[in-house]
Structures are given as structure tokens and as C-alpha cells.
Design a protein around this motif. Structure first.
Motif, PDB file in Angstrom:
ATOM      1  N   GLN A 268       0.852  -1.191   0.000  1.00  0.00           N
ATOM      2  CA  GLN A 268       0.000   0.000   0.000  1.00  0.00           C
ATOM      3  C   GLN A 268       0.884   1.237   0.000  1.00  0.00           C
ATOM      4  OE1 GLN A 268      -3.459   0.695   0.031  1.00  0.00           O
ATOM      5  NE2 GLN A 268      -2.734   2.803  -0.157  1.00  0.00           N
ATOM      6  N   LEU A 269       0.590   2.154  -0.922  1.00  0.00           N
ATOM      7  CA  LEU A 269       1.362   3.390  -1.032  1.00  0.00           C
ATOM      8  C   LEU A 269       0.736   4.479  -0.164  1.00  0.00           C
ATOM      9  CD1 LEU A 269       3.880   3.990  -2.770  1.00  0.00           C
ATOM     10  CD2 LEU A 269       2.368   5.115  -4.417  1.00  0.00           C
ATOM     11  N   TYR A 270       1.609   5.307   0.458  1.00  0.00           N
ATOM     12  CA  TYR A 270       1.190   6.405   1.325  1.00  0.00           C
ATOM     13  C   TYR A 270       1.900   7.684   0.902  1.00  0.00           C
ATOM     14  CZ  TYR A 270      -0.375   2.832   4.712  1.00  0.00           C
ATOM     15  OH  TYR A 270      -0.993   1.770   5.340  1.00  0.00           O
ATOM     16  N   PHE A 271       1.306   8.822   1.260  1.00  0.00           N
ATOM     17  CA  PHE A 271       2.014  10.091   1.230  1.00  0.00           C
ATOM     18  C   PHE A 271       2.628  10.323   2.606  1.00  0.00           C
ATOM     19  CE2 PHE A 271      -0.984  11.460  -2.249  1.00  0.00           C
ATOM     20  CZ  PHE A 271      -0.003  11.634  -3.215  1.00  0.00           C
TER      21      PHE A 271
ATOM     22  N   ALA B 184      -5.516  14.721   7.036  1.00  0.00           N
ATOM     23  CA  ALA B 184      -6.479  13.934   6.255  1.00  0.00           C
ATOM     24  C   ALA B 184      -6.408  12.462   6.643  1.00  0.00           C
ATOM     25  CB  ALA B 184      -6.201  14.095   4.764  1.00  0.00           C
ATOM     26  N   GLN B 185      -7.546  11.802   6.596  1.00  0.00           N
ATOM     27  CA  GLN B 185      -7.578  10.371   6.870  1.00  0.00           C
ATOM     28  C   GLN B 185      -7.048   9.560   5.685  1.00  0.00           C
ATOM     29  OE1 GLN B 185      -8.511   8.933   9.914  1.00  0.00           O
ATOM     30  NE2 GLN B 185      -8.289  11.109  10.451  1.00  0.00           N
ATOM     31  N   SER B 186      -7.274  10.066   4.479  1.00  0.00           N
ATOM     32  CA  SER B 186      -6.728   9.465   3.265  1.00  0.00           C
ATOM     33  C   SER B 186      -6.654  10.560   2.204  1.00  0.00           C
ATOM     34  CB  SER B 186      -7.592   8.298   2.771  1.00  0.00           C
ATOM     35  OG  SER B 186      -8.860   8.756   2.349  1.00  0.00           O
ATOM     36  N   LEU B 187      -5.836  10.321   1.193  1.00  0.00           N
ATOM     37  CA  LEU B 187      -5.656  11.275   0.114  1.00  0.00           C
ATOM     38  C   LEU B 187      -5.652  10.538  -1.221  1.00  0.00           C
ATOM     39  CD1 LEU B 187      -2.760  13.405   1.654  1.00  0.00           C
ATOM     40  CD2 LEU B 187      -5.110  14.197   1.291  1.00  0.00           C
ATOM     41  N   SER B 188      -5.956  11.257  -2.278  1.00  0.00           N
ATOM     42  CA  SER B 188      -5.823  10.692  -3.617  1.00  0.00           C
ATOM     43  C   SER B 188      -4.589  11.288  -4.275  1.00  0.00           C
ATOM     44  CB  SER B 188      -7.067  10.998  -4.456  1.00  0.00           C
ATOM     45  OG  SER B 188      -7.125  12.387  -4.761  1.00  0.00           O
TER      46      SER B 188
ATOM     47  N   ILE C 220      -0.093   9.108   5.362  1.00  0.00           N
ATOM     48  CA  ILE C 220      -1.507   9.089   4.996  1.00  0.00           C
ATOM     49  C   ILE C 220      -1.698   8.163   3.797  1.00  0.00           C
ATOM     50  CG2 ILE C 220      -3.470  10.501   4.259  1.00  0.00           C
ATOM     51  CD1 ILE C 220      -1.966  12.912   5.541  1.00  0.00           C
ATOM     52  N   PRO C 221      -2.585   7.178   3.911  1.00  0.00           N
ATOM     53  CA  PRO C 221      -2.784   6.244   2.798  1.00  0.00           C
ATOM     54  C   PRO C 221      -3.375   6.925   1.568  1.00  0.00           C
ATOM     55  CG  PRO C 221      -4.438   5.905   4.486  1.00  0.00           C
ATOM     56  CD  PRO C 221      -3.450   6.870   5.062  1.00  0.00           C
ATOM     57  N   ILE C 222      -2.994   6.439   0.396  1.00  0.00           N
ATOM     58  CA  ILE C 222      -3.526   6.956  -0.861  1.00  0.00           C
ATOM     59  C   ILE C 222      -4.696   6.068  -1.262  1.00  0.00           C
ATOM     60  CG2 ILE C 222      -2.987   7.489  -3.269  1.00  0.00           C
ATOM     61  CD1 ILE C 222      -0.061   7.807  -2.414  1.00  0.00           C
ATOM     62  N   SER C 223      -5.826   6.698  -1.528  1.00  0.00           N
ATOM     63  CA  SER C 223      -7.077   5.952  -1.698  1.00  0.00           C
ATOM     64  C   SER C 223      -7.276   5.377  -3.097  1.00  0.00           C
ATOM     65  CB  SER C 223      -8.270   6.867  -1.372  1.00  0.00           C
ATOM     66  OG  SER C 223      -8.241   8.023  -2.206  1.00  0.00           O
ATOM     67  N   ASP C 224      -6.557   5.877  -4.099  1.00  0.00           N
ATOM     68  CA  ASP C 224      -6.734   5.373  -5.464  1.00  0.00           C
ATOM     69  C   ASP C 224      -6.419   3.884  -5.526  1.00  0.00           C
ATOM     70  OD1 ASP C 224      -6.476   8.140  -7.401  1.00  0.00           O
ATOM     71  OD2 ASP C 224      -5.634   8.235  -5.384  1.00  0.00           O
TER      72      ASP C 224
END
Length: 285
Positions: free
Chosen positions: A162-165, A176-180, A250-254
Motif C-alpha cells: 500500500q502506497l502512502y504520502f 487527512a484520513q486518506s488522500l488521492s 496518509i494512505p492513498i485511496s486510489d
């Protein structure tokens, strides 16, 4: 009388150098020794290869044809040597190719533990290169971000990433809870060059982003410490090196930010790799 490979190499040298004396110098032989060797070659072939005059010797039409055939024989002999040596190395080396770094770390660690007497060769490569290399025998194992159903390959799910920022606390999106990918598109982002297929994902999903790409891990880590720029991190990377200090992750939601990796080998190698396959198939990813 049998032909000898060194005689063919000498004949080729004469053709390329133009004279016996120049070829002898290149081959570190005396001119008389090279002349005698060519006479033996002519005896073995039972045809003359040279036109001999008082102060000059040159290839005749037989010789020109012999040189052409000699090049093919020498090339075949060299290929044979390379293939036999490569096969011998393959018996004591496990070659691994991967589309991304983190699953490569996982697989190399696992292979090292299960096959302590084997040497391990590993690298990241483009996906097409990995598939071609597995078919040709350049790799015994590869990791791809998708499954392959070809009849000659054994394929099984291996690992998930899983990729994160990674953002500084002062960044406006750090809570943010998640980001795109779109949320940070257009910003300046630090990027390590050796991230495999993830680099293509980032280019596609963040076309407006300017990336500061670092070739060396040390330079990348120094910039991370000295700057407030966003960068990418993953759960597998944090498993190996820990969570970045003084950063929000922060996890990336895409959907493209989650990769399922697949382990592939040739079916004919399954027995040789049975311990590894058993370990992979019994672990949850």
C-alpha cells in the motif's frame, strides 16, 4: 587430421590483419609458427587456402570461404562455452527479478534463509524484461504486479503493498484520513529513482507534479530530513526501515496505490523451488 579451433582463430586473424606477419604479431606468435599452423590446416582440409608468391601470401577463393565458415564455427564455439558456463552458474545461483524494490527485499530474505548454500542474484527491471528473462532462463524467479496465466509458468500471489504520502505536520493536508493522487498533483514531490513500476504509476496519476528525483538512497534521506516536501512511502518500506520521523503518513485511496505482487517461476523449476513455494503459499499476505 582434425581441425583445431585455434587454427580457425588464426585464419580469421590473417584475414583481418591482411598479412601473416601482422597476424602473427597480434596473436603473439612467430611468423614461421603461424605459417606451419596454416599448412597443417590446409592438410586437414585437403585444399590450398593461400596463393603463395615469392614475397607475398594471400587468401585464395578457398581461403575466403574458409574464413567465412571459420567465423561461424568460432562464434558457435563461443556460444557453447557461454551457455555451458551460464548453465553451471544457474545450478548454484538463484536469479531474481522484480518490478519493485519492497517485494524484492522480501523475496531475497526468504530465499537466503531457505537456500543458504546458493548464491543470489537480484535486480529490478521493466515488466517486459522480466517476462522475457524468465522465459529465457535469465531469471529463475520474478515478481510482477499482476498474475500471468501462461501454461509454462507457475504463478501465485506473494505480497501486497500500500502506497502512502508522507507529509510534514505543517502541510495543509496532514490531518487527512486518506488522500488521492489528485490531492497532491501539481506540488513538488521527492522521489527515489529506484522504485520500479511505481514511478510510472506516479507519472500517470500525477501528471502536473514536479518530482525531485534522487539516484542515491543517502541523498534522498538527507533531503527528507532537510525539507518539508512530500514523498511516497509504503507499508512494506516501513516494515523494513520504520515510519518516517516527524511525518504524517496518509494512505492513498486510489486503487492504483495498492499493488498485489505475484511470484512466478517456470513450472519445470517448481520441484527445485518447492521449499520456497510452500513457504509462500502458506503465509498470508
Amino acid at each position: 587430421m582434425m581441425l583445431e579451433l585455434h587454427q580457425l582463430i588464426q585464419l580469421i586473424a590473417i584475414a583481418e590483419c591482411g598479412t601473416i606477419s601482422a597476424a602473427a604479431e597480434q596473436l603473439h606468435l612467430s611468423q614461421p609458427a603461424l605459417s606451419r599452423s596454416m599448412q597443417k590446416l590446409e592438410e586437414a582440409l585437403q585444399v590450398p587456402l593461400f596463393d603463395r608468391q615469392k614475397n607475398k601470401i594471400s587468401l585464395n577463393q578457398n581461403g575466403v570461404l574458409a574464413v567465412e565458415q571459420a567465423r561461424r564455427v568460432v562464434e558457435q564455439a563461443q556460444n557453447m562455452v557461454e551457455q555451458v558456463r551460464a548453465f553451471e552458474r544457474s545450478q548454484r545461483t538463484i536469479s531474481i527479478g522484480s518490478c519493485a524494490p519492497a517485494p524484492l527485499w522480501e523475496l531475497v530474505s526468504l530465499v537466503s534463509r531457505l537456500y543458504p548454500t546458493m548464491a543470489i542474484s537480484s535486480e529490478m527491471q521493466e515488466i517486459q524484461t522480466l517476462q522475457t528473462g524468465l522465459k529465457s532462463g535469465e531469471y529463475q524467479l520474478i515478481i510482477l504486479p499482476f498474475a500471468i496465466t501462461e501454461a509454462d509458468f507457475y504463478c501465485v500471489a506473494f505480497e501486497r503493498e500500500q502506497l502512502y504520502f508522507s507529509l510534514p505536520p505543517a502541510h495543509p493536508l496532514s490531518d487527512a484520513q486518506s488522500l488521492s493522487f489528485r490531492d497532491l498533483d501539481g506540488q513538488i514531490v521527492l522521489l527515489l529513482s529506484q522504485i520500479g513500476f511505481w514511478r510510472d504509476v506516479c507519472r500517470e496519476k500525477m501528471p502536473g507534479t514536479r518530482t525531485l528525483v534522487q539516484e542515491r538512497q543517502e541523498d534522498f534521506e538527507e533531503l527528507v530530513q532537510a525539507s518539508a516536501l512530500p514523498f511516497f512511502v509504503s507499508d512494506l518500506a516501513m516494515k523494513w526501515s520504520g515510519k518516517p520521523e516527524n511525518r504524517m503518513v496518509i494512505p492513498i485511496s486510489d486503487p492504483e496505490a495498492t499493488a498485489v505482487y505475484y511470484f512466478l517461476c517456470k513450472k519445470e523449476d517448481k520441484k527445485k523451488l518447492s521449499a520456497l513455494i510452500q513457504q509462500i503459499t502458506t503465509e498470508e499476505f
